[in-house]
Design an enzyme around this catalytic site. Structure first.
Site, PDB file in Angstrom:
ATOM      1  N   GLY A  44       0.769  -1.246   0.000  1.00 23.69           N
ATOM      2  CA  GLY A  44       0.000   0.000   0.000  1.00 23.69           C
ATOM      3  C   GLY A  44       0.796   1.289   0.000  1.00 23.69           C
ATOM      4  O   GLY A  44       0.328   2.312  -0.492  1.00 23.69           O
ATOM      5  N   GLU A  98       3.867   4.162   6.029  1.00 23.01           N
ATOM      6  CA  GLU A  98       2.668   3.338   5.870  1.00 23.01           C
ATOM      7  C   GLU A  98       1.601   4.114   5.104  1.00 23.01           C
ATOM      8  O   GLU A  98       1.551   5.349   5.163  1.00 23.01           O
ATOM      9  CB  GLU A  98       2.114   2.985   7.257  1.00 23.01           C
ATOM     10  CG  GLU A  98       2.038   1.525   7.603  1.00 23.01           C
ATOM     11  CD  GLU A  98       1.206   0.630   6.715  1.00 23.01           C
ATOM     12  OE1 GLU A  98       1.245   0.748   5.484  1.00 23.01           O
ATOM     13  OE2 GLU A  98       0.516  -0.232   7.278  1.00 23.01           O
ATOM     14  N   ASP A  99       0.755   3.379   4.413  1.00 27.39           N
ATOM     15  CA  ASP A  99      -0.325   4.038   3.683  1.00 27.39           C
ATOM     16  C   ASP A  99      -1.420   4.542   4.613  1.00 27.39           C
ATOM     17  O   ASP A  99      -1.882   5.669   4.493  1.00 27.39           O
ATOM     18  CB  ASP A  99      -0.917   3.080   2.625  1.00 27.39           C
ATOM     19  CG  ASP A  99      -1.298   1.704   3.192  1.00 27.39           C
ATOM     20  OD1 ASP A  99      -1.088   1.453   4.397  1.00 27.39           O
ATOM     21  OD2 ASP A  99      -1.800   0.875   2.409  1.00 27.39           O
ATOM     22  N   ASP A 102      -5.475   2.223  10.554  1.00 29.05           N
ATOM     23  CA  ASP A 102      -6.877   1.900  10.806  1.00 29.05           C
ATOM     24  C   ASP A 102      -7.013   1.435  12.260  1.00 29.05           C
ATOM     25  O   ASP A 102      -7.259   2.239  13.146  1.00 29.05           O
ATOM     26  CB  ASP A 102      -7.330   0.830   9.806  1.00 29.05           C
ATOM     27  CG  ASP A 102      -8.794   0.462   9.937  1.00 29.05           C
ATOM     28  OD1 ASP A 102      -9.518   1.133  10.692  1.00 29.05           O
ATOM     29  OD2 ASP A 102      -9.223  -0.506   9.287  1.00 29.05           O
ATOM     30  N   LYS A 130      -7.527   6.769  10.020  1.00 31.52           N
ATOM     31  CA  LYS A 130      -8.947   6.660  10.338  1.00 31.52           C
ATOM     32  C   LYS A 130      -9.170   6.994  11.809  1.00 31.52           C
ATOM     33  O   LYS A 130      -8.248   6.922  12.608  1.00 31.52           O
ATOM     34  CB  LYS A 130      -9.440   5.246  10.008  1.00 31.52           C
ATOM     35  CG  LYS A 130      -9.514   4.975   8.516  1.00 31.52           C
ATOM     36  CD  LYS A 130     -10.232   3.663   8.268  1.00 31.52           C
ATOM     37  CE  LYS A 130     -10.204   3.310   6.800  1.00 31.52           C
ATOM     38  NZ  LYS A 130     -10.895   2.023   6.555  1.00 31.52           N
ATOM     39  N   VAL A 151     -11.085   3.407   1.874  1.00 28.58           N
ATOM     40  CA  VAL A 151     -10.532   4.273   0.837  1.00 28.58           C
ATOM     41  C   VAL A 151      -9.620   3.486  -0.091  1.00 28.58           C
ATOM     42  O   VAL A 151      -9.007   2.488   0.304  1.00 28.58           O
ATOM     43  CB  VAL A 151      -9.765   5.477   1.444  1.00 28.58           C
ATOM     44  CG1 VAL A 151     -10.726   6.457   2.085  1.00 28.58           C
ATOM     45  CG2 VAL A 151      -8.714   5.016   2.448  1.00 28.58           C
ATOM     46  N   ASP A 157      -5.772  -0.262  -1.725  1.00 30.55           N
ATOM     47  CA  ASP A 157      -6.559  -1.169  -2.568  1.00 30.55           C
ATOM     48  C   ASP A 157      -7.855  -1.606  -1.905  1.00 30.55           C
ATOM     49  O   ASP A 157      -8.050  -1.468  -0.693  1.00 30.55           O
ATOM     50  CB  ASP A 157      -5.753  -2.430  -2.859  1.00 30.55           C
ATOM     51  CG  ASP A 157      -5.679  -3.341  -1.640  1.00 30.55           C
ATOM     52  OD1 ASP A 157      -5.186  -2.872  -0.594  1.00 30.55           O
ATOM     53  OD2 ASP A 157      -6.153  -4.487  -1.704  1.00 30.55           O
ATOM     54  N   ARG A 163      -5.336   0.388  -6.833  1.00 28.45           N
ATOM     55  CA  ARG A 163      -4.100   0.931  -6.266  1.00 28.45           C
ATOM     56  C   ARG A 163      -3.520   2.075  -7.089  1.00 28.45           C
ATOM     57  O   ARG A 163      -2.927   2.999  -6.549  1.00 28.45           O
ATOM     58  CB  ARG A 163      -3.017  -0.152  -6.192  1.00 28.45           C
ATOM     59  CG  ARG A 163      -3.141  -1.102  -5.050  1.00 28.45           C
ATOM     60  CD  ARG A 163      -1.851  -1.905  -4.899  1.00 28.45           C
ATOM     61  NE  ARG A 163      -2.102  -3.177  -4.252  1.00 28.45           N
ATOM     62  CZ  ARG A 163      -2.258  -3.330  -2.936  1.00 28.45           C
ATOM     63  NH1 ARG A 163      -2.177  -2.294  -2.147  1.00 28.45           N
ATOM     64  NH2 ARG A 163      -2.491  -4.512  -2.426  1.00 28.45           N
TER      65      ARG A 163
END
Ligand code: IMP
Ligand code: MG
Length: 190
Positions: A44, A98-99, A102, A130, A151, A157, A163
């Site tokens: 990600g 990191e993407d 969460d 998030k 998202v 993804d 992506r």
């Protein structure tokens, strides 16, 4: 057929501007250091890391790690490293990229794991966060706080799709259901 809502949540332009600001912050914080190690979490973070690493001026090395697939449907809370760094972290200034944050479990795991390897410093850089983490994790560099929605795009993804979108979008749940009927609806890896 696409399940991505047409209006971006975060536009390409907004991402680029924020990436530039984060790069400037990182450059300032690490000024004078010999080198930093930017550690991208596959898959990600690949696009964020590509853009961020280009905007930096501090001497830097890039490496990647990969984690076991994140399966929203049967998450056991366990995260597993399936590809480790090529270089040793001992004595290095390590920045995990990191993407998305969460539950916070992924970053908490990485901080514990890499913190035990004797880095000179260990920080985190996350593109989007998030609102309701289960584990509190300190994010040193944050792109955007976002609502609690799935998202996609800019590396993120859904079931390994979307992506390569150049912006961050949200999914239309009804379209997702129609598109994945009969298939798996897991969150996708990395
Ligand atoms: P955490 O351990 O719950 O913080 O999860 C982080 C990982 O879950 C990310 O690296 C993503 O792979 C995945 N993830 C969580 N939310 C999303 C989302 O909205 N879109 C895409 N991937 C997500
Ligand atoms: Mg990820």
């Amino acid at each position: 057929m696409t399940a991505v809502r047409p209006e971006p949540l975060i536009t390409t332009e907004a991402i680029a501007a924020r990436v530039g600001e984060i790069a400037a912050e990182i450059d300032r914080d690490y000024a004078g250091e010999e080198e930093i190690l930017i550690l991208g979490v596959l898959r990600g973070a690949y696009m964020f890391l590509a853009d961020l690493s280009r905007r930096l001026t501090v001497p830097r090395r890039v490496d990647f790690i990969a984690l076991s697939s994140y399966d929203k449907a049967n998450s056991t809370g366990s995260v597993r490293l399936i590809m480790d760094t090529r270089v040793s972290l001992a004595g290095r200034h390590v920045l995990i990229v990191e993407d998305i944050l969460d539950s916070g479990r992924t970053l908490a795991y990485l901080l514990r794991l890499f913190g035990a390897r004797g880095p000179a410093s260990l920080k985190t850089c996350v593109l989007v966060r998030k609102p309701n983490p289960e584990v509190l994790v300190e994010v040193d560099y944050l792109g955007f706080d976002i609502p609690d929605e799935w998202v996609v795009g800019y590396g993120l993804d859904y079931d390994d799709r979307y992506r390569a979108l150049p912006y961050i979008g949200t999914l239309d749940p009804e379209a997702v259901e129609a598109a994945t009927r009969g298939g798996t609806a897991a969150g996708g890896g990395g």
